[in-house]
Each structure stands twice: as C-alpha cells, then as structure tokens.
Design a protein around this motif. Sequence first.
Motif, PDB file in Angstrom:
ATOM      1  N   GLU A   1       0.825  -1.247  -0.018  1.00 28.89           N
ATOM      2  CA  GLU A   1       0.143  -0.067   0.081  1.00 28.89           C
ATOM      3  C   GLU A   1       1.081   1.192   0.065  1.00 28.89           C
ATOM      4  O   GLU A   1       1.871   1.150   0.377  1.00 28.89           O
ATOM      5  N   TRP A   2       0.351   2.485  -0.559  1.00 29.66           N
ATOM      6  CA  TRP A   2       0.923   3.639  -0.394  1.00 29.66           C
ATOM      7  C   TRP A   2       1.171   4.112   1.086  1.00 29.66           C
ATOM      8  O   TRP A   2       0.225   3.815   1.819  1.00 29.66           O
TER       9      TRP A   2
ATOM     10  N   ARG B   1       8.862   4.564  -3.960  1.00 29.87           N
ATOM     11  CA  ARG B   1       9.003   3.444  -4.634  1.00 29.87           C
ATOM     12  C   ARG B   1       7.643   3.397  -5.603  1.00 29.87           C
ATOM     13  O   ARG B   1       7.952   3.269  -6.801  1.00 29.87           O
ATOM     14  N   PHE B   2       6.549   4.081  -5.517  1.00 29.16           N
ATOM     15  CA  PHE B   2       5.741   4.617  -6.251  1.00 29.16           C
ATOM     16  C   PHE B   2       6.017   5.201  -7.496  1.00 29.16           C
ATOM     17  O   PHE B   2       5.753   4.928  -8.477  1.00 29.16           O
TER      18      PHE B   2
ATOM     19  N   ILE C   1      -1.979   0.951  -4.621  1.00 27.95           N
ATOM     20  CA  ILE C   1      -1.162  -0.098  -4.288  1.00 27.95           C
ATOM     21  C   ILE C   1      -0.121  -0.353  -5.465  1.00 27.95           C
ATOM     22  O   ILE C   1      -0.474   0.168  -6.514  1.00 27.95           O
ATOM     23  N   MET C   2       0.756  -1.049  -4.935  1.00 26.57           N
ATOM     24  CA  MET C   2       2.076  -1.310  -5.862  1.00 26.57           C
ATOM     25  C   MET C   2       2.418  -2.870  -5.726  1.00 26.57           C
ATOM     26  O   MET C   2       2.099  -3.393  -4.614  1.00 26.57           O
ATOM     27  N   VAL C   3       2.656  -3.489  -6.928  1.00 25.52           N
ATOM     28  CA  VAL C   3       2.788  -4.875  -6.645  1.00 25.52           C
ATOM     29  C   VAL C   3       4.625  -5.119  -7.160  1.00 25.52           C
ATOM     30  O   VAL C   3       5.286  -4.382  -7.915  1.00 25.52           O
TER      31      VAL C   3
ATOM     32  N   GLY D   1       4.518  -2.370 -10.830  1.00 23.11           N
ATOM     33  CA  GLY D   1       3.381  -1.684 -11.372  1.00 23.11           C
ATOM     34  C   GLY D   1       2.485  -1.287 -10.052  1.00 23.11           C
ATOM     35  O   GLY D   1       3.033  -1.400  -8.980  1.00 23.11           O
ATOM     36  N   PHE D   2       1.733  -0.191 -10.361  1.00 20.34           N
ATOM     37  CA  PHE D   2       0.953   0.611  -9.460  1.00 20.34           C
ATOM     38  C   PHE D   2      -0.122   1.082  -9.832  1.00 20.34           C
ATOM     39  O   PHE D   2      -0.487   1.224 -11.089  1.00 20.34           O
TER      40      PHE D   2
END
Length: 154
Positions: A23-24, A31-32, A70-72, A81-82
Amino acid sequence: MRIKLAAGDRFEAGWPDGAAVVEWSAATAVRFYAVYVASFRDRPGFPDPTAEEWIEENTEDEDFRPEWSIMVTLPGHGDVGFVTAADGWIVQVGVVPAVRGTGLGGALIRESLRRMAAAGASEAWLTVNVNNPSAAGLYRRLGFDDMGQRARYR
C-alpha cells in the motif's frame, strides 16, 4: 469511463505467483514514483516531474485514498506496477514495459476496485488517453463503460 460497484462485489485480482502487494505510505511513496517513471517515461509528452512533485500531486488531493493505492513487486523483477486511487477514481495505472501483457494491470485495477467496493463506493471512474487503445480495451474488459470523450484531453 465508469464502472458500477456494489458492496458485495468480489474482484479477484489474479496475482502472478510470488506477487507482493504494497500500500501507499510515506515510506513507500518514492517506490511508487520510481515505478511511475519506469512505466511512463517512454510515452510521448511524459512530463518528468520530480519525486517530490509527483508525490505531492497525489497526496495533496483531499480525495486521495492511500489504502486503495497499491504497488506490486514480483520476484526477479522488483517493483513492477502501481495504481493510485481517490474517492470514486482510478487516478493512474502503470506497469513497467518488461511485464506488460501479463495481466498485471488488470490485477492492480481489480484489487483497487475490490477495496473501493468493500469501503462502500458505488462506482469508479477513470480517464484514458485516446492514443492508448490497449489500456481502453483493458478497462472495457474489466467492465468499465465509455461515458464520453473530454475535449482537448491529452
């Protein structure tokens, strides 16, 4: 584009093996940003904001929802990805070129929509550039309906 949501909607993300969802937060925002740059720097007209500018643009919006953003991360690839989200909106979705076409963009959107529906949201909107037909096709496959074209949207 718009999709109607119901409280009982269960969107199954369909993550690849080993995927980790983040999560953000203040600790993950940079990182996002790095995934944002890696996802979009090859697009014509990429604005190339600094990390501080991009993070502030997201967080200063009173409707920004970090718990829906969210980011993966994938083994062997890192952060790939985000999605960022606000009340009623999928704001931005990005997937790095190395893993495009793997279903990751759809999984990110479905997970964000699942979180929205669980929080009681009744619909979600997004915009897509007319020069990005593959993204528009993905959104339609996910259940989004075309709601019109905004004049001079780039």
